[in-house]
Write a protein that holds these residues in place. Sequence first.
Motif, short mmCIF file in Angstrom:
data_model
loop_
_atom_site.label_atom_id
_atom_site.label_comp_id
_atom_site.label_asym_id
_atom_site.label_seq_id
_atom_site.Cartn_x
_atom_site.Cartn_y
_atom_site.Cartn_z
N LYS A 59 0.87 -1.17 0.00
CA LYS A 59 0.00 0.00 0.00
C LYS A 59 0.90 1.22 0.00
CE LYS A 59 -3.98 2.09 2.16
NZ LYS A 59 -5.00 1.95 3.20
N HIS A 60 0.79 2.00 -1.06
CA HIS A 60 1.67 3.14 -1.29
C HIS A 60 3.11 2.62 -1.36
CE1 HIS A 60 -1.72 5.82 -0.97
NE2 HIS A 60 -2.04 5.25 0.18
N ASP A 61 3.94 2.94 -0.39
CA ASP A 61 5.33 2.48 -0.41
C ASP A 61 5.68 1.61 0.79
OD1 ASP A 61 5.14 4.53 1.40
OD2 ASP A 61 6.84 5.67 0.65
N VAL A 62 4.67 0.91 1.33
CA VAL A 62 4.89 0.03 2.48
C VAL A 62 4.52 -1.41 2.10
CG1 VAL A 62 4.24 -0.50 4.86
CG2 VAL A 62 4.48 1.88 4.13
N LEU A 63 5.48 -2.31 2.25
CA LEU A 63 5.29 -3.74 2.03
C LEU A 63 4.95 -4.37 3.39
CD1 LEU A 63 5.62 -6.47 0.48
CD2 LEU A 63 8.06 -6.34 1.05
N THR A 98 3.90 -10.36 11.94
CA THR A 98 3.71 -9.43 10.82
C THR A 98 4.90 -8.49 10.77
OG1 THR A 98 1.31 -9.56 10.96
CG2 THR A 98 2.23 -7.61 9.90
N ARG A 99 5.40 -8.28 9.57
CA ARG A 99 6.52 -7.37 9.36
C ARG A 99 6.13 -6.31 8.34
NH1 ARG A 99 8.61 -12.82 9.59
NH2 ARG A 99 7.67 -12.93 7.57
N ARG A 100 6.63 -5.09 8.52
CA ARG A 100 6.38 -4.00 7.57
C ARG A 100 7.72 -3.39 7.17
NH1 ARG A 100 2.30 -3.90 11.06
NH2 ARG A 100 0.20 -4.02 10.22
#
Length: 72
Positions: free
Chosen positions: A15-19, A27-29
């Motif tokens: 989403k946008h520039d976040v994986l 959960t990892r971002r």
Amino acid sequence: MTFGTESDTGTWSVKHDVLTLAGAQRTRRYLLIGASRTLEGKRTLFLMPEHSGWSLQPGAIGMSGELYVEKE
């Protein structure tokens, strides 16, 4: 999915520039810094792991950024 040296199952989304890697274990971002190909044609991703003070300053990218290269 196998990411780095960890194994987990789950899904991923951008989403946008976040994986976001939503695994069964955790959960990892990551902030997507760049994607390209090496001179040999391998795909690469340059990511910055999530932390409280995401910064795009050159020093922060050099200290916290992680480069991933496609396996053969």
